[in-house]
Design a protein around this motif. Structure first.
Motif, PDB file in Angstrom:
ATOM      1  N   ALA A   1       0.772  -1.313   0.048  1.00 57.68           N
ATOM      2  CA  ALA A   1       0.027   0.055   0.061  1.00 57.68           C
ATOM      3  C   ALA A   1       0.965   1.356   0.056  1.00 57.68           C
ATOM      4  N   LEU A   2       2.303   1.281   0.108  1.00 56.49           N
ATOM      5  CA  LEU A   2       2.999   2.406   0.128  1.00 56.49           C
ATOM      6  C   LEU A   2       2.903   3.045  -1.222  1.00 56.49           C
ATOM      7  N   GLY A   3       2.853   2.294  -2.386  1.00 58.37           N
ATOM      8  CA  GLY A   3       2.917   2.893  -3.768  1.00 58.37           C
ATOM      9  C   GLY A   3       2.421   1.970  -4.726  1.00 58.37           C
ATOM     10  N   GLU A   4       2.059   2.562  -5.751  1.00 60.66           N
ATOM     11  CA  GLU A   4       1.539   1.551  -6.899  1.00 60.66           C
ATOM     12  C   GLU A   4       2.714   0.933  -7.611  1.00 60.66           C
ATOM     13  N   THR A   5       3.699   1.123  -7.678  1.00 57.59           N
ATOM     14  CA  THR A   5       4.891   0.550  -8.308  1.00 57.59           C
ATOM     15  C   THR A   5       6.033   0.188  -7.258  1.00 57.59           C
ATOM     16  N   ALA A   6       6.764  -0.699  -7.618  1.00 60.27           N
ATOM     17  CA  ALA A   6       7.791  -1.094  -6.813  1.00 60.27           C
ATOM     18  C   ALA A   6       9.066   0.250  -6.400  1.00 60.27           C
ATOM     19  N   ARG A   7       9.104   1.118  -7.303  1.00 61.74           N
ATOM     20  CA  ARG A   7      10.028   2.177  -7.325  1.00 61.74           C
ATOM     21  C   ARG A   7       9.395   3.329  -6.095  1.00 61.74           C
ATOM     22  N   GLU A   8       7.908   3.169  -6.233  1.00 61.15           N
ATOM     23  CA  GLU A   8       7.451   4.447  -5.377  1.00 61.15           C
ATOM     24  C   GLU A   8       7.275   3.723  -3.918  1.00 61.15           C
ATOM     25  N   ARG A   9       7.091   2.300  -3.934  1.00 63.69           N
ATOM     26  CA  ARG A   9       7.173   1.689  -2.566  1.00 63.69           C
ATOM     27  C   ARG A   9       8.465   1.828  -1.975  1.00 63.69           C
ATOM     28  N   ALA A  10       9.687   1.457  -2.529  1.00 66.07           N
ATOM     29  CA  ALA A  10      10.810   1.738  -2.029  1.00 66.07           C
ATOM     30  C   ALA A  10      11.097   3.142  -1.517  1.00 66.07           C
ATOM     31  N   GLN A  11      10.904   4.002  -2.428  1.00 60.89           N
ATOM     32  CA  GLN A  11      10.936   5.410  -2.276  1.00 60.89           C
ATOM     33  C   GLN A  11      10.301   5.863  -0.664  1.00 60.89           C
ATOM     34  N   GLU A  12       9.020   5.327  -0.540  1.00 66.86           N
ATOM     35  CA  GLU A  12       8.187   5.610   0.516  1.00 66.86           C
ATOM     36  C   GLU A  12       8.653   4.867   1.820  1.00 66.86           C
ATOM     37  N   TYR A  13       9.269   3.895   1.663  1.00 68.07           N
ATOM     38  CA  TYR A  13       9.628   2.897   2.607  1.00 68.07           C
ATOM     39  C   TYR A  13      10.958   3.779   3.243  1.00 68.07           C
ATOM     40  N   ARG A  14      11.890   4.123   2.363  1.00 72.36           N
ATOM     41  CA  ARG A  14      13.261   4.900   2.861  1.00 72.36           C
ATOM     42  C   ARG A  14      12.723   5.914   3.698  1.00 72.36           C
ATOM     43  N   LYS A  15      11.748   6.779   3.582  1.00 70.31           N
ATOM     44  CA  LYS A  15      11.086   7.794   4.383  1.00 70.31           C
ATOM     45  C   LYS A  15      10.975   7.420   5.795  1.00 70.31           C
ATOM     46  N   LEU A  16      10.894   6.179   6.097  1.00 70.67           N
ATOM     47  CA  LEU A  16      10.483   5.609   7.335  1.00 70.67           C
ATOM     48  C   LEU A  16      11.730   5.582   8.294  1.00 70.67           C
ATOM     49  N   PHE A  17      12.890   5.570   7.424  1.00 68.11           N
ATOM     50  CA  PHE A  17      14.209   5.599   8.327  1.00 68.11           C
ATOM     51  C   PHE A  17      14.956   6.830   8.590  1.00 68.11           C
ATOM     52  N   ARG A  18      14.218   7.901   8.204  1.00 68.21           N
ATOM     53  CA  ARG A  18      14.740   9.414   8.360  1.00 68.21           C
ATOM     54  C   ARG A  18      14.821   9.703   9.763  1.00 68.21           C
ATOM     55  N   TYR A  19      14.010   9.085  10.852  1.00 67.53           N
ATOM     56  CA  TYR A  19      13.987   9.574  12.181  1.00 67.53           C
ATOM     57  C   TYR A  19      14.453   8.274  12.921  1.00 67.53           C
ATOM     58  N   SER A  20      15.191   9.002  14.015  1.00 66.68           N
ATOM     59  CA  SER A  20      15.547   7.869  14.984  1.00 66.68           C
ATOM     60  C   SER A  20      14.459   7.087  15.781  1.00 66.68           C
ATOM     61  N   PHE A  21      14.894   6.013  16.103  1.00 65.86           N
ATOM     62  CA  PHE A  21      13.671   4.932  16.762  1.00 65.86           C
ATOM     63  C   PHE A  21      13.621   5.875  18.568  1.00 65.86           C
ATOM     64  N   ASP A  22      12.536   5.775  18.694  1.00 64.99           N
ATOM     65  CA  ASP A  22      12.125   6.285  20.088  1.00 64.99           C
ATOM     66  C   ASP A  22      12.747   5.277  21.091  1.00 64.99           C
ATOM     67  N   ARG A  23      13.505   5.539  22.092  1.00 62.78           N
ATOM     68  CA  ARG A  23      14.071   4.668  22.937  1.00 62.78           C
ATOM     69  C   ARG A  23      12.914   3.862  23.768  1.00 62.78           C
ATOM     70  N   ARG A  24      11.983   4.406  23.998  1.00 60.97           N
ATOM     71  CA  ARG A  24      10.988   3.589  24.776  1.00 60.97           C
ATOM     72  C   ARG A  24      10.093   2.899  23.911  1.00 60.97           C
ATOM     73  N   LEU A  25       9.971   2.997  22.533  1.00 63.27           N
ATOM     74  CA  LEU A  25       9.431   2.034  21.708  1.00 63.27           C
ATOM     75  C   LEU A  25      10.503   1.023  21.560  1.00 63.27           C
ATOM     76  N   LEU A  26      11.730   1.060  21.108  1.00 62.25           N
ATOM     77  CA  LEU A  26      12.568   0.048  20.986  1.00 62.25           C
ATOM     78  C   LEU A  26      12.767  -1.007  22.276  1.00 62.25           C
ATOM     79  N   GLU A  27      12.593  -0.429  23.644  1.00 64.60           N
ATOM     80  CA  GLU A  27      12.471  -1.193  24.695  1.00 64.60           C
ATOM     81  C   GLU A  27      11.183  -1.925  24.710  1.00 64.60           C
ATOM     82  N   TYR A  28      10.020  -1.396  24.228  1.00 61.93           N
ATOM     83  CA  TYR A  28       8.616  -2.057  24.271  1.00 61.93           C
ATOM     84  C   TYR A  28       8.914  -3.302  23.286  1.00 61.93           C
TER      85      TYR A  28
END
Length: 255
Positions: free
Chosen positions: A162-189
């Motif tokens: 559901a991130l995109g209609e094509t494989a390229r679009e999905r890859a681009q949207e997925y990479r955006k998820l890695f722009r921000y650091s993981f919240d420490r409390r979420l990692l621990e959870y």
């Protein structure tokens, strides 16, 4: 806090972790990683399990998988573990166990946490200093999801699609998820849920799982359970008479 009974429910993803015995290495060169991935794909096909994400680390494997049949994951992991241990023992002229007991697993609330768990799994090489960038690490599903390099092991989940209609679009949207650091409390959870075998999700999802599995998925509260107060009618005859006599004496004292 004790682990809860392990659940294997169809069409619900699981976060699976298996660690080397005494945290010792399970993989020793590229051929070992390749053999494990081939074996994982074959076992997943045989037992009808969709593999959504994975990372192979020197002393550990982490997998996001969804069974299509009852007990698919447990059957897959038993077959995979047995086959890989036989391979390692034969190749390196060794004997004995390779893994630290049985694998651990935790059910995942897909809509709330699935893609977060993808990130959790695929970020491991970076956190452990095994690669300078995620794309450099060959033994995870990151390049499949983020760089459009198809892995024969992976079956894409509907949320990734559901991130995109094509494989390229999905890859681009997925990479955006890695722009921000993981919240420490979420990692621990997430780490705590997999350690104890708890369900990763909110109360609504846990209610659903308890209804499907017909068993408790929440840990019991700490401390002794409260004592239930019985009515006098539930007590034996002798105890009822004693209680009434005690009450009569109290009334006399306070008059």
């Amino acid at each position: 806090m004790p682990r809860l009974p392990r659940l294997n429910l169809i069409d619900i993803p699981q976060h699976i972790v298996q660690v080397g015995h005494n945290n010792l290495p399970c993989f020793f060169d590229e051929e070992d990683y390749q053999f494990y991935l081939i074996s994982l794909r074959n076992a997943a096909d045989q037992y009808r399990v969709d593999i959504h994400a994975y990372v192979l680390l020197p002393n550990m494997v982490q997998i996001i998988a969804m069974p299509r049949v009852p007990d698919g994951v447990s059957s897959m992991m038993q077959s995979l573990g047995r086959r890989y241990v036989q391979y390692v023992n034969h190749r390196y002229k060794r004997s004995g166990t390779l893994w630290r007991g049985r694998y651990k697993s935790s059910l995942i609330d897909s809509d709330a946490y699935l893609l977060t768990c993808y990130r959790y799994v695929e970020l491991r090489p970076l956190y452990l200093g095994l690669a300078e960038s995620l794309g450099d690490y060959a033994w995870s599903s990151f390049n499949h999801h983020a760089n459009n390099i198809a892995s024969p092991v992976i079956t894409d989940h509907r949320l990734y699609m559901a991130l995109g209609e094509t494989a390229r679009e999905r890859a681009q949207e997925y990479r955006k998820l890695f722009r921000y650091s993981f919240d420490r409390r979420l990692l621990e959870y997430i780490a705590e849920t997999i350690k104890l075998g708890h369900v990763l999700g909110g109360d609504v999802f846990k209610d659903k799982i308890e209804q499907i599995a017909n068993q408790r998925v929440r840990p019991l509260k700490r401390g002794r359970p409260p004592k239930s107060k019985k009515s006098i009618k539930e007590l034996p005859v002798a105890m009822r008479l004693a209680v009434r006599e005690k009450a009569r004496i109290k009334i006399k004292v306070y008059r």
